[in-house]
Design a protein around this motif. Sequence first.
Motif, PDB file in Angstrom:
ATOM      1  N   ASN A 109       0.809  -1.226   0.000  1.00 57.15           N
ATOM      2  CA  ASN A 109       0.000   0.000   0.000  1.00 57.15           C
ATOM      3  C   ASN A 109       0.840   1.273   0.000  1.00 57.15           C
ATOM      4  OD1 ASN A 109       0.933   0.069   2.637  1.00 57.15           O
ATOM      5  ND2 ASN A 109      -1.080  -0.034   3.585  1.00 57.15           N
ATOM      6  N   GLU A 110       2.164   1.144   0.181  1.00 57.09           N
ATOM      7  CA  GLU A 110       3.067   2.305   0.112  1.00 57.09           C
ATOM      8  C   GLU A 110       3.585   2.532  -1.306  1.00 57.09           C
ATOM      9  OE1 GLU A 110       6.116   2.269   3.341  1.00 57.09           O
ATOM     10  OE2 GLU A 110       5.153   0.358   3.849  1.00 57.09           O
ATOM     11  N   LYS A 111       3.326   1.577  -2.183  1.00 61.50           N
ATOM     12  CA  LYS A 111       3.851   1.651  -3.534  1.00 61.50           C
ATOM     13  C   LYS A 111       2.831   2.321  -4.453  1.00 61.50           C
ATOM     14  CE  LYS A 111       6.617  -2.426  -2.564  1.00 61.50           C
ATOM     15  NZ  LYS A 111       6.875  -3.855  -2.848  1.00 61.50           N
ATOM     16  N   GLY A 112       3.175   2.423  -5.715  1.00 58.22           N
ATOM     17  CA  GLY A 112       2.371   3.251  -6.597  1.00 58.22           C
ATOM     18  C   GLY A 112       2.805   4.691  -6.427  1.00 58.22           C
ATOM     19  N   VAL A 113       4.123   4.910  -6.552  1.00 57.42           N
ATOM     20  CA  VAL A 113       4.701   6.254  -6.355  1.00 57.42           C
ATOM     21  C   VAL A 113       4.045   7.236  -7.316  1.00 57.42           C
ATOM     22  CG1 VAL A 113       6.814   7.618  -6.518  1.00 57.42           C
ATOM     23  CG2 VAL A 113       6.873   5.316  -5.521  1.00 57.42           C
ATOM     24  N   HIS A 114       3.675   8.404  -6.790  1.00 55.91           N
ATOM     25  CA  HIS A 114       2.945   9.370  -7.610  1.00 55.91           C
ATOM     26  C   HIS A 114       3.196  10.791  -7.106  1.00 55.91           C
ATOM     27  CE1 HIS A 114       0.410   8.518  -4.147  1.00 55.91           C
ATOM     28  NE2 HIS A 114      -0.248   9.655  -4.366  1.00 55.91           N
ATOM     29  N   LYS A 115       2.737  11.750  -7.860  1.00 54.74           N
ATOM     30  CA  LYS A 115       2.916  13.163  -7.518  1.00 54.74           C
ATOM     31  C   LYS A 115       1.611  13.732  -6.952  1.00 54.74           C
ATOM     32  CE  LYS A 115       7.055  13.568  -9.548  1.00 54.74           C
ATOM     33  NZ  LYS A 115       8.305  13.961  -8.841  1.00 54.74           N
ATOM     34  N   VAL A 116       1.773  14.649  -6.004  1.00 56.22           N
ATOM     35  CA  VAL A 116       0.616  15.387  -5.492  1.00 56.22           C
ATOM     36  C   VAL A 116       0.962  16.872  -5.449  1.00 56.22           C
ATOM     37  CG1 VAL A 116      -0.236  13.461  -4.095  1.00 56.22           C
ATOM     38  CG2 VAL A 116       1.307  15.133  -3.070  1.00 56.22           C
ATOM     39  N   PHE A 117      -0.032  17.681  -5.677  1.00 58.69           N
ATOM     40  CA  PHE A 117       0.137  19.127  -5.517  1.00 58.69           C
ATOM     41  C   PHE A 117      -0.368  19.516  -4.136  1.00 58.69           C
ATOM     42  CE2 PHE A 117      -1.760  23.352  -5.489  1.00 58.69           C
ATOM     43  CZ  PHE A 117      -0.665  24.125  -5.861  1.00 58.69           C
ATOM     44  N   LEU A 118       0.454  20.259  -3.392  1.00 54.93           N
ATOM     45  CA  LEU A 118       0.077  20.722  -2.060  1.00 54.93           C
ATOM     46  C   LEU A 118       0.123  22.241  -2.022  1.00 54.93           C
ATOM     47  CD1 LEU A 118       2.112  18.241   0.209  1.00 54.93           C
ATOM     48  CD2 LEU A 118      -0.284  18.065  -0.510  1.00 54.93           C
ATOM     49  N   HIS A 119      -0.921  22.838  -1.488  1.00 57.11           N
ATOM     50  CA  HIS A 119      -0.890  24.266  -1.217  1.00 57.11           C
ATOM     51  C   HIS A 119       0.036  24.521  -0.027  1.00 57.11           C
ATOM     52  CE1 HIS A 119      -4.091  25.510  -3.977  1.00 57.11           C
ATOM     53  NE2 HIS A 119      -4.700  24.373  -3.656  1.00 57.11           N
ATOM     54  N   ARG A 120       0.465  25.735   0.104  1.00 55.54           N
ATOM     55  CA  ARG A 120       1.323  26.120   1.228  1.00 55.54           C
ATOM     56  C   ARG A 120       0.593  25.819   2.544  1.00 55.54           C
ATOM     57  NH1 ARG A 120       3.073  32.333   2.542  1.00 55.54           N
ATOM     58  NH2 ARG A 120       5.093  31.915   3.528  1.00 55.54           N
ATOM     59  N   TYR A 121       1.307  25.206   3.496  1.00 52.79           N
ATOM     60  CA  TYR A 121       0.684  24.858   4.770  1.00 52.79           C
ATOM     61  C   TYR A 121       1.725  24.845   5.883  1.00 52.79           C
ATOM     62  CZ  TYR A 121       2.609  20.116   4.199  1.00 52.79           C
ATOM     63  OH  TYR A 121       3.452  19.042   4.044  1.00 52.79           O
ATOM     64  N   ARG A 122       1.209  24.783   7.094  1.00 51.25           N
ATOM     65  CA  ARG A 122       2.057  24.638   8.285  1.00 51.25           C
ATOM     66  C   ARG A 122       1.566  23.444   9.085  1.00 51.25           C
ATOM     67  NH1 ARG A 122       2.797  29.998  11.644  1.00 51.25           N
ATOM     68  NH2 ARG A 122       0.689  29.444  12.305  1.00 51.25           N
ATOM     69  N   ILE A 123       2.510  22.727   9.714  1.00 48.95           N
ATOM     70  CA  ILE A 123       2.171  21.564  10.523  1.00 48.95           C
ATOM     71  C   ILE A 123       2.895  21.682  11.867  1.00 48.95           C
ATOM     72  CG2 ILE A 123       4.047  20.140   9.555  1.00 48.95           C
ATOM     73  CD1 ILE A 123       2.074  17.753   9.678  1.00 48.95           C
ATOM     74  N   GLN A 124       2.200  21.384  12.930  1.00 50.54           N
ATOM     75  CA  GLN A 124       2.777  21.566  14.265  1.00 50.54           C
ATOM     76  C   GLN A 124       3.993  20.674  14.459  1.00 50.54           C
ATOM     77  OE1 GLN A 124      -0.170  21.338  17.343  1.00 50.54           O
ATOM     78  NE2 GLN A 124       1.059  22.504  18.795  1.00 50.54           N
ATOM     79  N   ASP A 125       4.981  21.182  15.193  1.00 50.05           N
ATOM     80  CA  ASP A 125       6.235  20.442  15.340  1.00 50.05           C
ATOM     81  C   ASP A 125       6.222  19.484  16.520  1.00 50.05           C
ATOM     82  OD1 ASP A 125       6.407  22.210  17.472  1.00 50.05           O
ATOM     83  OD2 ASP A 125       8.517  22.719  17.122  1.00 50.05           O
ATOM     84  N   ARG A 126       5.058  19.206  17.078  1.00 54.29           N
ATOM     85  CA  ARG A 126       4.931  18.228  18.160  1.00 54.29           C
ATOM     86  C   ARG A 126       3.484  17.745  18.222  1.00 54.29           C
ATOM     87  NH1 ARG A 126       1.993  20.412  22.167  1.00 54.29           N
ATOM     88  NH2 ARG A 126       2.081  22.672  22.542  1.00 54.29           N
ATOM     89  N   LEU A 127       3.267  16.753  19.074  1.00 56.99           N
ATOM     90  CA  LEU A 127       1.938  16.196  19.277  1.00 56.99           C
ATOM     91  C   LEU A 127       1.145  17.011  20.299  1.00 56.99           C
ATOM     92  CD1 LEU A 127       3.088  12.475  19.550  1.00 56.99           C
ATOM     93  CD2 LEU A 127       1.885  13.495  17.606  1.00 56.99           C
ATOM     94  N   ILE A 128      -0.175  16.932  20.220  1.00 60.78           N
ATOM     95  CA  ILE A 128      -1.046  17.551  21.214  1.00 60.78           C
ATOM     96  C   ILE A 128      -0.942  16.779  22.524  1.00 60.78           C
ATOM     97  CG2 ILE A 128      -3.468  18.010  21.799  1.00 60.78           C
ATOM     98  CD1 ILE A 128      -2.220  19.936  19.763  1.00 60.78           C
ATOM     99  N   THR A 129      -0.939  17.505  23.630  1.00 53.82           N
ATOM    100  CA  THR A 129      -0.734  16.905  24.949  1.00 53.82           C
ATOM    101  C   THR A 129      -2.053  16.640  25.679  1.00 53.82           C
ATOM    102  OG1 THR A 129      -0.631  19.029  26.099  1.00 53.82           O
ATOM    103  CG2 THR A 129       1.438  18.172  25.163  1.00 53.82           C
ATOM    104  N   ASN A 130      -1.944  15.853  26.749  1.00 52.08           N
ATOM    105  CA  ASN A 130      -3.098  15.615  27.619  1.00 52.08           C
ATOM    106  C   ASN A 130      -3.657  16.923  28.164  1.00 52.08           C
ATOM    107  OD1 ASN A 130      -3.101  12.760  27.489  1.00 52.08           O
ATOM    108  ND2 ASN A 130      -1.507  12.637  29.048  1.00 52.08           N
ATOM    109  N   GLY A 131      -2.757  17.808  28.585  1.00 52.02           N
ATOM    110  CA  GLY A 131      -3.198  19.077  29.153  1.00 52.02           C
ATOM    111  C   GLY A 131      -4.006  19.894  28.173  1.00 52.02           C
TER     112      GLY A 131
END
Length: 424
Positions: A206-228
């Motif tokens: 399921n990881e194969k079938g290498v292909h291209k995707v277009f992504l708009h500009r985005y930001r992703i958090q540099d850590r996981l959300i905490t219990n708090g």
Amino acid sequence: MSISTKQTISQTSFLENYLKVRALTNELCEPLQPEDFVVQPVVDVSPPKWHLAHTTWFFENFILKPNMADYQVFDKDYHFLFNSYYETEGDRWIRSERGVLSRPWVKEIMAYRAYVDEHMKQYLADGQVISDHILEVLTMGLNHEQQHQELLVYDLKHILGINPLFPAYKSFQSQEIQPNLEEKFLEVEEGVYTIGYQGKDFSFDNEKGVHKVFLHRYRIQDRLITNGEFMEFIEAGGYRDFNHWLMEGFEWVKKENIRAPFYWLKQDGAWKHYTLAGLEDINPNDPVSHVSFYEADAFAKWKGKRLPTEFEWEVACKMHEPEIPETANFVDERNFRPMPRQGRNTQFYGDVWEWTNSAYLAYPFYEKPEGALGEYNGKFMINTMVLKGGSYATSRNHIRPTYRNFFHPHLRWQFTGIRLAENF
């Protein structure tokens, strides 16, 4: 180097890896008592005894029976009892009834494992040349057992965690970690990116079938959300406000009376949760775990953000943390819990699987393998969501940025958490 020499080295390496993987499965079961091995509280949970047998059935059925001369099966009934979902292999015992199998005994299953292991050692060490195809099936078998090791940890936590005595799986030495909880976002510019596995080592189909995707500009958090942070969602009435929820998710919340992540409870006004070390106070700095896709999605909306797609997650991981850091928390570390972030570790690897906002579907150019192993992934590409990154029950050598896990959106017994994303 001759082909036969390459084969010998390869077979020696496979034998070492085989014995190492098999030993970890046994180790994970060492703290259990006999009564623990047969319990199946819900259909999604398999008894530990079944995991021990099914992973052994894989090697007996796909390696030894078709390839080892004069091999005699350990017990002819095991083929029916311990086949999981391989229609190609014939009839099987129904999944929801695995817990009724008080027989064969645990000691008989352990004898089955020892029997197959001994024949596998003979098969890999007797000097015969083994084809590349068989080595590929063996590699699949090792990765298959590592997946079941993780499921085994999920399942034994469920078995023990719903017990009103909250028994500990085992005790663990506490670690004092000064977490880095600064909220930062990693930026990814607009562009066309390559998705899928391109290396030469093992990967699932399921990881194969290498292909291209277009992504708009985005930001992703540099850590996981905490219990708090998730506690703030609860206290703000997040589970009661339909505005944050998908319709199906909110109906699930009402029907199941969901008020907190799985294993959480409130005692004397304080949040506690079941861990593999027993009932504990919740550490607000730990990554939140045991949340469904519905809860992850609702939390993200409450924060004014969203979950990343699997493509955004994969691209950001390859760009910002392509190599697994030493501080990543896998089963290798034997922490058996998510850990607060250390230093600059972005937590892309280990701790908890991260829900994405992507349905689990075939990649373009996906090709289903022939035979029984073609049933491994493709037929499950419906009604599930993709998760990325691994957990504290994943083996370090098992994970990679392209790995695609998948679960139904309501499930919570697995080790699942949250990472946020946004456009900018």
